[in-house]
Design an enzyme around this catalytic site. Sequence first.
Site, PDB file in Angstrom:
ATOM      1  CE  LYS A 115       0.230  -0.860  -5.200  1.00  0.00           C
ATOM      2  NZ  LYS A 115       0.152   0.045  -6.361  1.00  0.00           N
ATOM      3  CD  GLU A 199       1.134  -8.729  -5.242  1.00  0.00           C
ATOM      4  OE1 GLU A 199      -0.008  -8.825  -5.787  1.00  0.00           O
ATOM      5  OE2 GLU A 199       1.701  -8.090  -4.303  1.00  0.00           O
ATOM      6  NE  ARG A 291      -6.723   8.583  -0.523  1.00  0.00           N
ATOM      7  CZ  ARG A 291      -6.377   7.419  -1.027  1.00  0.00           C
ATOM      8  NH1 ARG A 291      -5.088   7.402  -1.169  1.00  0.00           N
ATOM      9  NH2 ARG A 291      -7.040   6.566  -1.351  1.00  0.00           N
TER      10      ARG A 291
HETATM   11  C1  MV4 Z   1      -4.489  -7.668  -7.098  1.00  0.00           C
HETATM   12  C2  MV4 Z   1      -5.521  -8.388  -7.907  1.00  0.00           C
HETATM   13  C3  MV4 Z   1      -5.419  -9.761  -7.877  1.00  0.00           C
HETATM   14  N1  MV4 Z   1      -4.336 -10.447  -7.516  1.00  0.00           N
HETATM   15  N2  MV4 Z   1      -3.444  -8.302  -6.789  1.00  0.00           N
HETATM   16  C4  MV4 Z   1      -6.155  -3.444  -8.283  1.00  0.00           C
HETATM   17  C5  MV4 Z   1      -5.799  -2.096  -7.635  1.00  0.00           C
HETATM   18  C6  MV4 Z   1      -4.372  -2.155  -6.736  1.00  0.00           C
HETATM   19  N3  MV4 Z   1      -4.485  -1.413  -5.714  1.00  0.00           N
HETATM   20  C7  MV4 Z   1      -4.557  -3.705  -6.277  1.00  0.00           C
HETATM   21  N4  MV4 Z   1      -5.376  -4.347  -7.338  1.00  0.00           N
HETATM   22  C8  MV4 Z   1      -5.579  -5.656  -7.346  1.00  0.00           C
HETATM   23  N5  MV4 Z   1      -4.411  -6.545  -7.091  1.00  0.00           N
HETATM   24  C9  MV4 Z   1      -3.256  -9.731  -7.021  1.00  0.00           C
HETATM   25  N6  MV4 Z   1      -2.308 -10.284  -6.574  1.00  0.00           N
HETATM   26  C10 MV4 Z   1      -6.621  -7.628  -8.308  1.00  0.00           C
HETATM   27  C11 MV4 Z   1      -6.577  -6.329  -8.190  1.00  0.00           C
HETATM   28  C12 MV4 Z   1      -7.850  -5.633  -8.451  1.00  0.00           C
HETATM   29  C13 MV4 Z   1      -8.588  -4.763  -7.477  1.00  0.00           C
HETATM   30  C14 MV4 Z   1      -8.310  -4.644  -6.471  1.00  0.00           C
HETATM   31  C15 MV4 Z   1      -9.061  -4.034  -5.505  1.00  0.00           C
HETATM   32  C16 MV4 Z   1     -10.212  -3.491  -6.085  1.00  0.00           C
HETATM   33  C17 MV4 Z   1     -10.561  -3.532  -7.163  1.00  0.00           C
HETATM   34  C18 MV4 Z   1      -9.803  -4.411  -8.124  1.00  0.00           C
HETATM   35  C19 MV4 Z   1     -10.177  -4.737  -9.377  1.00  0.00           C
HETATM   36  C20 MV4 Z   1      -9.688  -5.263 -10.159  1.00  0.00           C
HETATM   37  C21 MV4 Z   1      -8.266  -5.740  -9.646  1.00  0.00           C
END
Ligand code: MV4
Length: 490
Positions: A115, A199, A291
């Site tokens: 990332k 973040e 992917r």
């Molecule tokens: C976040 C977020 C809130 N704020 N980043 C979860 C997995 C990862 N790919 C990124 N994720 C998140 N990043 C910031 N700055 C909330 C999530 C997140 C989330 C993101 C996508 C789909 C489902 C989720 C469930 C909980 C938290």
Amino acid sequence: MQKILVANRGEIALRIMRTINRMGIKTVAIYSEADRHSPHVLFADEAVCVGAAPSSQSYLNGDLIIDLAKKLKVDGIHPGYGFLSENAAFSKKVEDAGITFIGPGHEAMRIMGSKLAAKECVKKYNIPMVPGIDKAIDNIAVAKKIAAEIGYPVLIKASAGGGGKGMRIAAKEAELEEQIERATSEAQSSFGDGSVFIEKYVASPRHIEIQVLADNYGNTVHLFERECSIQRRHQKVVEESPSSVLTPELRNKMGEAAVMVAKSCNYRSTGTVEFLLDEDLNFYFLEMNTRLQVEHPVTEMITGIDLVEEQIKIARGEKLRFKQNDITINGHALELRVYAEDPLNDFLPSTGTLNKYQQPTGEGIRVDDGYTEGMAIPVYYDPMIAKLITHGNNRTEAIQKMKLAIVGYRIEGVQTTLPFGTFVMEHEAFLSGRFDTQFVQKYYSPEKLLAQQKNKAALAAMIALKYWLQKQNEVKAAEPLSTNWTLRSH
Ligand code: MV4
């Protein structure tokens, strides 16, 4: 290309081989001892056992798979999703062996696999990112200063992370040090890389991702978005395209941003750029998945483009056949992941045998699966049985088809997420389009699902009763006549 080896199992191996076969190319399947009689093995022109049931001894054994591909004079390897699909070292070894890896170049995979490297790479392209720091934290004093600038709550994320692993919220400064330590040790043990960064925490975001497609000649297009907010513990359950919240303007902006992310790392093949969308419809780049994704069928349904076919054409050096303006959205598509999990028991894996297994059929219904009646669901792999996909002229039609398709899907022997699918399809928040990644937490409970099922059973009983009473009246009305006739005949 004359022969392609599919380094995967289950529904995705079968789905990939169907396209390869249609293109007049020979297919090679690999399988573990647990998958000897799987449909993907039966479908393939050739099939080879690569080891014992655990993935580490079979589907993850890259060196053995490459040796085998050389022996069988395979021209290309398609990795599917999961297993070796995002392993840059594997894709490099494949190429070094003179075999085409059907996917992006290993450099792009390496960058997007981190990332921090991804943020660094897209920095110069003006892609919106969540406020935060794009360097690994190695000093708590510096971390405190940065977090104070960003403002609490903050999210600590693992650079090598995925699926929410190594992700921790700090609501205030007093929690920061401990949460950084936890995230670091979780990241170290899960990924062998303890780098974490900070973040701003975006509360209740939507998860929207953009499908991209790029050839070897600098042509990159996007195929619109997929809305993936209905998930539990970072496992998606329902996906759709298009999203009901994007305006055409926002769709274009996010699509263009996704194309720039792909260009920043000279991407080729299919890829997915993940964004968070906040309540005010601001979008932020999260990461890129290098992917073919599980949920790719919803994009195929609305664009009419076979993404696997495009991957193969790109891999054999062909130019993209279409420009951005040639790609349009036709109707609406939904996907429900049918997992062997019990929605009434905390979605625990429900392994067992498919005593009954009949797929629904009909116009606009697609089932991507890798099991047949009588098969056992192995405990060694992801418990997804199938993907149920529907396509309609609009969202309402796609939902209606999904509800009917769920009713038409007959699975006995294991519990599945099918009833959960009905719960989603009937929920006001889903119907109105006003939902986010908190949907399951906010609205779902086994009690509600049970209540819904009981209501339905009661309704069905009432309808049955009504018909029975009607029938009784008809019988009564008919009785005197037949009685008279009987009397007269004696
Ligand atoms: C976040 C977020 C809130 N704020 N980043 C979860 C997995 C990862 N790919 C990124 N994720 C998140 N990043 C910031 N700055 C909330 C999530 C997140 C989330 C993101 C996508 C789909 C489902 C989720 C469930 C909980 C938290």
